[in-house]
Design an enzyme around this catalytic site. Sequence first.
Site, PDB file in Angstrom:
ATOM      1  N   LYS A  61       0.813  -1.222   0.000  1.00  0.00           N
ATOM      2  CA  LYS A  61       0.000   0.000   0.000  1.00  0.00           C
ATOM      3  C   LYS A  61       0.843   1.268   0.000  1.00  0.00           C
ATOM      4  O   LYS A  61       0.526   2.254   0.644  1.00  0.00           O
ATOM      5  CB  LYS A  61      -0.988   0.004   1.182  1.00  0.00           C
ATOM      6  CG  LYS A  61      -1.900  -1.211   1.219  1.00  0.00           C
ATOM      7  CD  LYS A  61      -2.639  -1.428  -0.100  1.00  0.00           C
ATOM      8  CE  LYS A  61      -3.635  -0.310  -0.380  1.00  0.00           C
ATOM      9  NZ  LYS A  61      -4.337  -0.555  -1.698  1.00  0.00           N
ATOM     10  N   THR A  65       0.837  -0.250  -7.508  1.00  0.00           N
ATOM     11  CA  THR A  65       0.044  -0.298  -8.742  1.00  0.00           C
ATOM     12  C   THR A  65       0.248   0.969  -9.564  1.00  0.00           C
ATOM     13  O   THR A  65       0.271   0.936 -10.801  1.00  0.00           O
ATOM     14  CB  THR A  65      -1.447  -0.484  -8.410  1.00  0.00           C
ATOM     15  OG1 THR A  65      -1.594  -1.604  -7.527  1.00  0.00           O
ATOM     16  CG2 THR A  65      -2.267  -0.737  -9.660  1.00  0.00           C
ATOM     17  N   HIS A 122       6.665  -7.339  -2.713  1.00  0.00           N
ATOM     18  CA  HIS A 122       6.632  -6.642  -1.428  1.00  0.00           C
ATOM     19  C   HIS A 122       7.721  -7.176  -0.498  1.00  0.00           C
ATOM     20  O   HIS A 122       7.783  -6.804   0.670  1.00  0.00           O
ATOM     21  CB  HIS A 122       5.274  -6.830  -0.740  1.00  0.00           C
ATOM     22  CG  HIS A 122       4.147  -6.089  -1.391  1.00  0.00           C
ATOM     23  ND1 HIS A 122       4.296  -4.831  -1.920  1.00  0.00           N
ATOM     24  CD2 HIS A 122       2.838  -6.430  -1.577  1.00  0.00           C
ATOM     25  CE1 HIS A 122       3.134  -4.433  -2.411  1.00  0.00           C
ATOM     26  NE2 HIS A 122       2.250  -5.375  -2.219  1.00  0.00           N
ATOM     27  N   SER A 152      -3.588   3.048   5.207  1.00  0.00           N
ATOM     28  CA  SER A 152      -3.966   2.378   3.974  1.00  0.00           C
ATOM     29  C   SER A 152      -3.881   0.859   4.121  1.00  0.00           C
ATOM     30  O   SER A 152      -4.748   0.125   3.643  1.00  0.00           O
ATOM     31  CB  SER A 152      -3.063   2.848   2.833  1.00  0.00           C
ATOM     32  OG  SER A 152      -3.496   2.327   1.605  1.00  0.00           O
ATOM     33  N   SER A 242      -3.582   9.478 -13.065  1.00  0.00           N
ATOM     34  CA  SER A 242      -4.186  10.207 -11.950  1.00  0.00           C
ATOM     35  C   SER A 242      -4.970   9.210 -11.104  1.00  0.00           C
ATOM     36  O   SER A 242      -5.415   8.167 -11.594  1.00  0.00           O
ATOM     37  CB  SER A 242      -5.127  11.299 -12.465  1.00  0.00           C
ATOM     38  OG  SER A 242      -6.296  10.732 -13.036  1.00  0.00           O
ATOM     39  N   MET A 246      -7.182   5.975 -12.534  1.00  0.00           N
ATOM     40  CA  MET A 246      -6.806   4.604 -12.198  1.00  0.00           C
ATOM     41  C   MET A 246      -7.887   3.918 -11.374  1.00  0.00           C
ATOM     42  O   MET A 246      -8.124   2.713 -11.522  1.00  0.00           O
ATOM     43  CB  MET A 246      -5.463   4.591 -11.461  1.00  0.00           C
ATOM     44  CG  MET A 246      -4.293   4.887 -12.390  1.00  0.00           C
ATOM     45  SD  MET A 246      -2.677   4.574 -11.662  1.00  0.00           S
ATOM     46  CE  MET A 246      -2.764   2.836 -11.283  1.00  0.00           C
ATOM     47  N   PHE A 269     -10.033  -1.051  -3.162  1.00  0.00           N
ATOM     48  CA  PHE A 269      -8.587  -1.262  -3.276  1.00  0.00           C
ATOM     49  C   PHE A 269      -7.882   0.085  -3.409  1.00  0.00           C
ATOM     50  O   PHE A 269      -6.846   0.323  -2.801  1.00  0.00           O
ATOM     51  CB  PHE A 269      -8.276  -2.143  -4.493  1.00  0.00           C
ATOM     52  CG  PHE A 269      -6.802  -2.354  -4.715  1.00  0.00           C
ATOM     53  CD1 PHE A 269      -6.109  -3.301  -3.976  1.00  0.00           C
ATOM     54  CD2 PHE A 269      -6.107  -1.601  -5.653  1.00  0.00           C
ATOM     55  CE1 PHE A 269      -4.745  -3.484  -4.162  1.00  0.00           C
ATOM     56  CE2 PHE A 269      -4.746  -1.778  -5.846  1.00  0.00           C
ATOM     57  CZ  PHE A 269      -4.063  -2.726  -5.109  1.00  0.00           C
TER      58      PHE A 269
END
Length: 309
Positions: A61, A65, A122, A152, A242, A246, A269
């Site tokens: 987080k 992405t 991660h 988050s 932006s 997304m 998400f």
Amino acid sequence: MSGEENILSHNEAMQKAGDPKRFPLIQIRGVPLRSLIANNWDSIWAFRPDPSDLLIATYPKAGTTWVQEIVDLLLHNGDAEACKRAPTPERSPFLEICYPPPIPSGLDRLKNMDPPRIIKTHLPVQLVPLGFWENKCKTIYVARNAKDNMVSYYYFDLMNKYHPDPGPWECFMPKFMQGELSWGSWYDHVKGYWMEREKKNILYLFYEDMKENLRREVERIMRYLDLSVSDEVISRIVELTSFKNMKENPMTNYSCMPTHVFDQSVSPFMRQGEVGDWRNHFTSDQLKTFEEDYEKQMKEVNIPFRSLI
């Protein structure tokens, strides 16, 4: 197969896997990982990337992405349609992720792709398979300030039915501070990549810098990848990535995940994507406790985290 068809086939595989359970964490070299990942650790550790592969690494987080989409657009000269060929997890496989059969693991996806590949992880730096460093693969790391990252991650654990139940906020905060979450300690994670950034040629980015001036950071990524695209293409990439675009893009908003895995009715998400949302969650006592602990854990490094508020 179109991107929309890819989403449907992904959903079918996930549904066949049946109802999930919240999987426990198992420590690998002192780092708690979801049991499905820990049980497949030998195969993950043995992974050998191609020298042309690109690794995108973050603590969960922290903007993963976002950077995956920026990189894919840069590699396709800002062609939005090309980047709608499949959802993010298929275009940019998650190295260590494992699901119950018949859902393909990250390693399964990577086996079926030709280099150069965009690979997500991660894993803290010490758990990244050695082949990435031996083959001098380029690596982009994104760090997000601890308070916003924690908020988050809390909402993500609420909606991700494969992660341990986070419990109430006041119980989650100590887990974050003590590194008792999937992929371990935020402190160790951001410090580990920071300390290795020059030796391993890691492009170390900050989420807050991206929020402040995305064009500048897209250009930094472009130069790091030895690419050259026009100013017009850079402007297009900034617009396409932006938060609003997304969040509405089915290829990036993880709507490919069925609700029994990612229950986005609990929390989307892509929730807010803002800097400073932590102020809506910390009590004054929690803030005092957290900042005292932060000072102790970060005293040996000078990573320039900042707030835009």
